[in-house]
Motif scaffolding. Structure first.
Motif, mmCIF file in Angstrom:
data_model
loop_
_atom_site.group_PDB
_atom_site.id
_atom_site.type_symbol
_atom_site.label_atom_id
_atom_site.label_comp_id
_atom_site.label_asym_id
_atom_site.label_seq_id
_atom_site.Cartn_x
_atom_site.Cartn_y
_atom_site.Cartn_z
ATOM 1 N N ILE A 60 0.723 -1.173 -0.215
ATOM 2 C CA ILE A 60 0.017 -0.077 0.166
ATOM 3 C C ILE A 60 0.867 1.220 -0.046
ATOM 4 O O ILE A 60 0.722 2.275 -0.793
ATOM 5 C CB ILE A 60 -0.932 -0.134 1.296
ATOM 6 N N LEU A 61 1.830 1.258 0.870
ATOM 7 C CA LEU A 61 2.958 2.533 0.766
ATOM 8 C C LEU A 61 3.523 2.571 -0.334
ATOM 9 O O LEU A 61 3.461 3.825 -0.772
ATOM 10 C CB LEU A 61 3.809 2.333 1.933
ATOM 11 N N LYS A 62 3.993 1.575 -1.132
ATOM 12 C CA LYS A 62 4.616 1.703 -2.540
ATOM 13 C C LYS A 62 3.640 2.303 -3.500
ATOM 14 O O LYS A 62 3.936 3.136 -4.186
ATOM 15 C CB LYS A 62 4.946 0.317 -2.858
ATOM 16 N N GLN A 63 2.485 1.835 -3.307
ATOM 17 C CA GLN A 63 1.506 2.336 -4.556
ATOM 18 C C GLN A 63 1.049 3.916 -4.001
ATOM 19 O O GLN A 63 1.140 4.557 -5.005
ATOM 20 C CB GLN A 63 0.168 1.655 -4.191
ATOM 21 N N LYS A 64 0.853 4.153 -2.811
ATOM 22 C CA LYS A 64 0.735 5.440 -2.496
ATOM 23 C C LYS A 64 1.945 6.637 -2.806
ATOM 24 O O LYS A 64 1.650 7.713 -3.400
ATOM 25 C CB LYS A 64 0.415 5.593 -0.896
ATOM 26 N N ILE A 65 3.147 6.101 -2.639
ATOM 27 C CA ILE A 65 4.226 7.018 -2.876
ATOM 28 C C ILE A 65 4.331 7.039 -4.414
ATOM 29 O O ILE A 65 4.523 8.024 -4.732
ATOM 30 C CB ILE A 65 5.564 6.481 -2.208
ATOM 31 N N GLU A 66 4.118 5.846 -5.118
ATOM 32 C CA GLU A 66 4.302 6.090 -6.405
ATOM 33 C C GLU A 66 3.092 6.962 -7.119
ATOM 34 O O GLU A 66 3.171 7.672 -8.197
ATOM 35 C CB GLU A 66 3.770 4.761 -7.174
ATOM 36 N N HIS A 67 1.790 7.078 -6.506
ATOM 37 C CA HIS A 67 0.836 7.880 -6.712
ATOM 38 C C HIS A 67 1.388 9.442 -6.565
ATOM 39 O O HIS A 67 0.817 10.225 -7.426
ATOM 40 C CB HIS A 67 -0.447 7.446 -6.291
ATOM 41 N N VAL A 68 1.760 9.564 -5.402
ATOM 42 C CA VAL A 68 2.138 10.927 -4.963
ATOM 43 C C VAL A 68 3.402 11.521 -6.190
ATOM 44 O O VAL A 68 3.292 12.583 -6.235
ATOM 45 C CB VAL A 68 2.876 10.939 -3.566
ATOM 46 N N LYS A 69 4.158 10.480 -6.550
ATOM 47 C CA LYS A 69 5.130 10.919 -7.389
ATOM 48 C C LYS A 69 4.585 11.621 -8.935
ATOM 49 O O LYS A 69 5.053 12.547 -9.232
ATOM 50 C CB LYS A 69 5.963 9.684 -7.852
ATOM 51 N N GLU A 70 3.445 10.572 -9.111
ATOM 52 C CA GLU A 70 2.637 11.224 -10.433
ATOM 53 C C GLU A 70 2.007 12.443 -10.267
ATOM 54 O O GLU A 70 2.210 13.526 -11.037
ATOM 55 C CB GLU A 70 1.697 10.182 -10.500
ATOM 56 N N LEU A 71 1.512 12.534 -8.900
ATOM 57 C CA LEU A 71 0.547 14.178 -8.830
ATOM 58 C C LEU A 71 1.868 15.204 -8.587
ATOM 59 O O LEU A 71 1.588 16.075 -9.181
ATOM 60 C CB LEU A 71 -0.053 13.695 -7.544
ATOM 61 N N LEU A 72 2.909 14.775 -7.948
ATOM 62 C CA LEU A 72 3.903 15.816 -8.053
ATOM 63 C C LEU A 72 4.805 15.972 -9.248
ATOM 64 O O LEU A 72 4.945 17.203 -9.913
ATOM 65 C CB LEU A 72 5.176 15.453 -7.022
ATOM 66 N N PHE A 73 4.812 15.165 -10.225
ATOM 67 C CA PHE A 73 5.311 15.173 -11.531
ATOM 68 C C PHE A 73 4.405 16.232 -12.129
ATOM 69 O O PHE A 73 4.895 17.029 -12.966
ATOM 70 C CB PHE A 73 5.355 13.849 -12.101
ATOM 71 N N TYR A 74 3.486 16.110 -12.367
ATOM 72 C CA TYR A 74 2.294 16.744 -13.174
ATOM 73 C C TYR A 74 2.174 18.278 -12.504
ATOM 74 O O TYR A 74 1.512 19.049 -13.331
ATOM 75 C CB TYR A 74 1.194 16.275 -13.573
ATOM 76 N N LYS A 75 2.506 18.557 -11.373
ATOM 77 C CA LYS A 75 2.569 19.744 -10.765
ATOM 78 C C LYS A 75 1.153 20.287 -10.676
ATOM 79 O O LYS A 75 0.971 21.734 -10.782
ATOM 80 C CB LYS A 75 3.706 20.711 -11.371
ATOM 81 N N GLU A 76 -0.123 19.700 -10.473
ATOM 82 C CA GLU A 76 -1.320 20.224 -10.544
ATOM 83 C C GLU A 76 -1.630 20.368 -9.124
ATOM 84 O O GLU A 76 -2.613 21.102 -8.693
ATOM 85 C CB GLU A 76 -2.184 19.265 -11.055
ATOM 86 N N TYR A 77 -0.974 19.802 -8.142
ATOM 87 C CA TYR A 77 -1.506 20.096 -6.561
ATOM 88 C C TYR A 77 -0.284 20.540 -5.775
ATOM 89 O O TYR A 77 0.814 19.915 -6.399
ATOM 90 C CB TYR A 77 -1.917 18.888 -5.999
ATOM 91 N N SER A 78 -0.631 21.139 -4.808
ATOM 92 C CA SER A 78 0.574 21.520 -3.937
ATOM 93 C C SER A 78 0.633 20.243 -2.956
ATOM 94 O O SER A 78 -0.087 19.506 -2.887
ATOM 95 C CB SER A 78 0.117 22.825 -2.954
ATOM 96 N N PRO A 126 9.928 15.406 -1.408
ATOM 97 C CA PRO A 126 9.235 15.771 -2.405
ATOM 98 C C PRO A 126 9.731 16.790 -3.285
ATOM 99 O O PRO A 126 9.616 16.892 -4.518
ATOM 100 C CB PRO A 126 7.827 16.071 -1.744
ATOM 101 N N SER A 127 10.332 17.942 -2.608
ATOM 102 C CA SER A 127 10.889 18.915 -3.535
ATOM 103 C C SER A 127 11.935 18.762 -4.157
ATOM 104 O O SER A 127 12.012 19.050 -5.383
ATOM 105 C CB SER A 127 11.137 20.205 -2.363
ATOM 106 N N GLN A 128 12.754 17.738 -3.654
ATOM 107 C CA GLN A 128 14.015 17.339 -4.679
ATOM 108 C C GLN A 128 13.477 16.538 -5.797
ATOM 109 O O GLN A 128 13.795 16.669 -6.856
ATOM 110 C CB GLN A 128 14.740 16.441 -3.824
ATOM 111 N N PHE A 129 12.255 15.988 -5.556
ATOM 112 C CA PHE A 129 11.820 14.945 -6.564
ATOM 113 C C PHE A 129 10.905 15.891 -7.607
ATOM 114 O O PHE A 129 11.433 15.680 -8.802
ATOM 115 C CB PHE A 129 10.641 13.930 -5.993
ATOM 116 N N LYS A 130 10.518 17.004 -7.204
ATOM 117 C CA LYS A 130 9.922 17.907 -8.131
ATOM 118 C C LYS A 130 10.801 18.453 -9.015
ATOM 119 O O LYS A 130 10.670 18.987 -10.213
ATOM 120 C CB LYS A 130 8.955 19.081 -7.338
ATOM 121 N N LYS A 131 11.997 18.787 -8.594
ATOM 122 C CA LYS A 131 13.248 19.514 -9.466
ATOM 123 C C LYS A 131 13.794 18.490 -10.468
ATOM 124 O O LYS A 131 14.469 19.072 -11.387
ATOM 125 C CB LYS A 131 14.191 19.948 -8.519
#
Length: 189
Positions: A126-144, A172-177
């Motif tokens: 579950i954690l791996k799935q959640k983090i992968e989804h967070v990565k996707e949300l961060l990548f598209y920069k639609e949400y804070s 998360p901020s390093q990932f966004k960069k």
């Protein structure tokens, strides 16, 4: 009317459902219900048809499941993936209760089976799935990050950040960069 239930491995998104639907239509298998990991059909699927279905599914990256334990594990994964990646509504109960209720099995036995076969706990999956989804949300920069924390049911941004860093090795901020963050296919998690 009797239904045949067929379990399919590696169905992880709505597009996967569309691909399986297309294959079934080509083979004239009537679909009563189709969801991630599971096909219910009113067509009698004899050995020859099952062999052809298995072959076509394999060409597209899927796999027919025959083993009872693999079927249960696929159902657990499908429930988690659907809830984490594709559900618009938050889960109002614990994942353990949700999985147990949906599969009509005791969670402790489901958890033992999952861990023994997959080599990780359901909670870790579950954690791996959640983090992968967070990565996707961060990548598209639609949400804070705070919007993502709320959307993903984290108690705080700090909790999300701590889990993200523990799982990925970066904040998360390093990932966004990152210019080209690597996403893992859901069926490989």
């Amino acid at each position: 009317m009797d239904t045949n239930t067929i379990y399919i491995k590696n169905m992880v998104c709505p597009r996967c459902v569309d691909v399986v639907k297309e294959i079934c239509e080509d083979l004239q298998i009537s679909i009563q219900h189709l969801q991630l990991g599971k096909l219910e059909s009113t067509t009698v699927v004899n050995d020859a048809l099952k062999l052809e279905l298995g072959s076509r599914l394999k060409e597209r990256g899927f796999e027919l499941l025959e083993d009872k334990n693999q079927k249960i594990i696929t159902q657990i994964k499908a429930l988690i993936i659907a809830q984490v990646h594709h559900s618009k509504e938050s889960l109002n109960i614990n994942f353990s209760d949700y999985i147990s209720d949906e599969l009509h099995h005791d969670y402790a036995s489901l958890s033992r089976l999952f861990s023994s076969v997959e080599g990780i706990t359901i909670e870790r999956f579950i954690l791996k799935q959640k983090i992968e989804h967070v990565k996707e949300l961060l990548f598209y920069k639609e949400y804070s990050l705070s919007e993502i924390a709320i959307q993903m049911n984290y108690s705080s941004v700090a909790h999300l950040s701590a889990q993200f860093k523990k799982e990925t090795g970066m904040s998360p901020s390093q990932f966004k960069k990152m210019k080209d963050p690597k996403h893992q296919p859901l069926d490989s998690l």
